[in-house]
Design an enzyme around this catalytic site. Structure first.
Site, mmCIF file in Angstrom:
data_model
loop_
_atom_site.group_PDB
_atom_site.id
_atom_site.type_symbol
_atom_site.label_atom_id
_atom_site.label_comp_id
_atom_site.label_asym_id
_atom_site.label_seq_id
_atom_site.Cartn_x
_atom_site.Cartn_y
_atom_site.Cartn_z
ATOM 1 N N ASN A 198 -8.004 -8.899 -8.942
ATOM 2 C CA ASN A 198 -8.680 -7.758 -9.968
ATOM 3 C C ASN A 198 -8.170 -8.165 -11.270
ATOM 4 O OD1 ASN A 198 -6.112 -7.015 -9.663
ATOM 5 N ND2 ASN A 198 -6.480 -4.774 -9.318
ATOM 6 N N ASP B 169 -2.751 -9.082 -4.340
ATOM 7 C CA ASP B 169 -2.964 -7.852 -3.717
ATOM 8 C C ASP B 169 -3.855 -8.220 -2.271
ATOM 9 O OD1 ASP B 169 -5.929 -8.255 -4.445
ATOM 10 O OD2 ASP B 169 -5.128 -7.588 -6.669
ATOM 11 N N GLU C 102 15.053 -9.891 11.464
ATOM 12 C CA GLU C 102 15.931 -10.835 10.678
ATOM 13 C C GLU C 102 17.403 -10.516 10.943
ATOM 14 O OE1 GLU C 102 16.288 -11.650 5.719
ATOM 15 O OE2 GLU C 102 16.748 -9.707 6.588
ATOM 16 N N ASP D 224 13.642 -6.157 8.801
ATOM 17 C CA ASP D 224 14.234 -6.572 7.673
ATOM 18 C C ASP D 224 15.767 -6.186 7.993
ATOM 19 O OD1 ASP D 224 14.448 -7.621 4.773
ATOM 20 O OD2 ASP D 224 15.370 -5.693 4.352
ATOM 21 N N ASP E 170 -4.524 -12.713 -6.495
ATOM 22 C CA ASP E 170 -4.901 -11.640 -7.397
ATOM 23 C C ASP E 170 -6.386 -11.209 -7.499
ATOM 24 O OD1 ASP E 170 -5.060 -9.558 -9.017
ATOM 25 O OD2 ASP E 170 -4.819 -10.767 -10.993
ATOM 26 N N ASP F 254 -5.085 -8.229 -12.735
ATOM 27 C CA ASP F 254 -3.805 -7.614 -13.235
ATOM 28 C C ASP F 254 -2.854 -8.353 -13.365
ATOM 29 O OD1 ASP F 254 -3.357 -7.268 -10.447
ATOM 30 O OD2 ASP F 254 -3.005 -5.163 -10.774
#
Ligand code: TEU
Ligand code: CA
Length: 569
Positions: free
Chosen positions: A48, A54, A276, A222, A46, A50
């Site tokens: 930033n 990201d 997948e 997927d 992370d 929060d």
């Protein structure tokens, strides 16, 4: 930059030079020689504060990935999503999820990856969308809309058949607006797209081109094996009721659609694809990846990660001979026109060291090294999952509030709240196979180091002792293995031969390509294992070992607890 590799077998443009073949008949491709590293962006880093991982965080940690020496990054979904299934429910395919950053962040990441001579592949989740995708919002509210037919609707008082959702309950939900039923092979918030509608396929091909034209190097697709539906909607055969995925892969047009996708989109780019193949048997694998068929480059075959599951998907003990038999079966099922993948973990599976190794304080590092050695010396493109290079371990659960996975939460609702099984039995099973084990944020330091804020999901409580810094020995070992693999053709393309399939604790095999050969010895137990000689003891050199004091040839057939070594024969 690695050299571009144009043209596929059976799809060579006239004038292209003869493909470069290995002595045992494989066409050389960059994606066969690559090592792939999977990022689950929510839990990586992370930037930033929060609490959510990201793209900027990924960029910050790119030096770590580059240092490992991997060639390709596979980024799990980074798109706009209500995150009921952590991004595998997409609301807007062309928008970066606000939690993850902006398109400028994505572009910066891609530029940095390419500048380092590496490649980036992204997730393509097009069996279903989020119920919040604008297509579904209109499809459900207006039965006359052209978008109605983007999904699979059924009129009537009852659903057309007894299909069940992979995430529990019926695969059909009656929608409030029109009182018709829509199909969702996963959560009710993930309605399945209607691939028989040409407009849907065109939308998908367009969004693929959108990302390809930006410069990505391919897709992990997927549950691509589910896209074609049998519209006669037969009930599930009794034998498949507890594992309906084997029915959902039998759609009549799967191969037709993949060939169309290949011709219309994939063949126009120098990229790679890995599907997948949930619910695809070994027998059906070649249909998807035989390069002369022009469908996909590679698939994820599930047998190895199902070695500890019973027919109902619950945990059962596994044995090493069972696992070895799977790799041999897989090797025999695929000829030189098909290329396998090797993986034992991803964001849907427990941590490898807890599952296949020994996560006790004494053996965690060594057993993580044995597993890394296996993954990086088998035949097939290795897919590594974030955090395995730090030997991260499973979590333990005692409260449903400690879980995030929609599948787990649905199962709690359907099985525990209805009194079918006890909470104790439920958590015992989750401790073994929950998908949340792998989704806990990465502990970069003894302080946690994932975020300066409150993490979206609790870090493994053991983070002060089990973290990136405390596990450097595992990381360095991955680095050495990846470098060795890159240097040695036999470790990539070489023939595979299991030397002692029945041994309960030792995995020993050779990889041979013409006159280059390697012997790999792996002890899957904490006890010393003494083997009878498996190959003639000629001149050999020790290439790698996870016991620094291994006395070369003297003790060749003696392996200490979780010892791994690679000899050049
Ligand atoms: O997975 C397909 C899937 O059903 C797996 O979760 C499978 O059930 C599990 O691996 C069995 O061990 C894909 C994604 O990888 C998964 O994260 C998504 O939740 C799912 O599709 C729906 O998009
Ligand atoms: Ca963040």
């Amino acid at each position: 930059m690695p050299k571009p590799d144009n043209g596929k077998a059976g799809h060579l443009r006239s004038g292209t030079v003869e493909p470069n073949m290995t002595p045992n008949g494989y066409i050389r491709r960059w994606w066969k020689e690559a090592v792939v590293y999977q990022i689950y962006p929510r839990s990586f880093y992370d930037s930033n504060g929060d609490g959510i991982g990201d793209l900027r965080g990924l960029l910050d940690k790119l030096p770590h990935i580059l240092d490992l020496g991997v060639d390709v990054i596979w980024l799990s979904p980074h798109f706009d999503s209500p995150n009921r299934d952590n991004g595998y429910d997409i609301r807007d395919y062309r928008k970066v999820g606000a939690d993850y950053g902006t398109m400028a962040d994505f572009d910066a990441l891609m530029t940095a990856v390419k500048a380092a001579g590496k490649r980036l592949i992204i997730d393509l989740v097009v069996n279903h969308t989020s119920c919040e995708h604008s297509w579904f919002v209109e499809s459900r509210t207006d039965a006359k809309s052209a978008l109605r037919d983007y999904y699979i609707w059924h009129k009537g008082d009852t659903p057309p058949n007894d299909w069940t959702s992979i995430f529990g309950g019926s695969a059909w939900t009656r929608d409030e607006v029109t009182k018709d039923w829509y199909l969702h092979l996963f959560d009710s918030s993930q309605p399945d797209l209607n691939w028989d509608n040409l407009a849907v396929r065109d939308e998908v091909y367009d969004l693929m081109r959108f990302w390809l034209d930006k410069g990505i190097d391919g897709f992990r697709m997927d549950v691509i094996s589910f896209i074609s539906k049998d519209k006669t909607f037969p009930n599930l055969a009794a034998a498949l009721r507890s594992r309906p995925q084997y029915a959902y892969t039998q759609g009549p047009h799967l191969h037709q659609y993949l060939q169309e996708m290949h011709k219309d989109v994939l063949s126009h780019y120098d990229i790679t694809t890995v599907g997948e193949a949930f619910g695809v048997t070994l027998e059906d694998t070649a249909l998807l990846i035989d390069e002369r068929r022009c469908e996909l480059d590679m698939i994820f075959q599930f047998e190895a990660v199902e070695v500890d599951r019973d027919q109902n998907g619950r945990w059962k003990p596994w044995t090493l001979p069972e696992l070895k038999a799977i790799f041999t079966r897989q090797d025999k099922a695929l000829d030189q026109h098909c290329w396998p993948t090797v993986f034992l973990s991803n964001h849907d599976n427990p941590r490898i060291v807890s599952r296949f190794g020994n996560d006790s304080e004494t053996w965690r590092i060594k057993s993580a090294q044995v597993l890394a050695c296996l993954i990086l010396t088998l035949k097939g493109t290795p897919f590594l999952y974030q955090g395995d290079e730090f030997g991260l371990t499973n979590l333990t659960f005692s409260d449903i509030d400690q879980t995030n996975d929609v599948w787990t939460r649905n199962a709690w609702r359907d099985e525990v709240l209805t009194g079918k099984i006890s909470a104790t039995a439920f958590f015992a099973n989750q401790d073994r196979l929950s998908r949340d084990h792998a989704r806990a944020p990465i502990p970069w330091t003894a302080e946690g180091g994932f975020t300066t804020g409150t993490p979206w999901f609790a870090l493994n409580p053991k983070f002060s002792s089990i973290n990136a810094q405390s596990s450097e020995a595992v990381c360095l070992w991955y680095k050495d293995l990846i470098a060795l693999r890159h240097r040695c053709d036999a470790l990539i393309y070489g023939d595979y031969c299991d030397l002692c399939p029945d041994h309960p604790h030792v995995f020993a095999y050779t990889r041979t390509l013409k006159d280059e050969a390697f012997l790999i010895l792996l002890n899957f137990s904490e006890q010393v294992q003494i083997l009878s000689p498996l190959v003639p003891e000629g001149a050999m050199t020790l290439e790698l070992t996870n016991y620094k004091d291994r006395s070369h040839v003297d003790n060749l057939w003696k392996l200490r607890g979780w010892e791994a070594c690679i000899y050049r024969l």
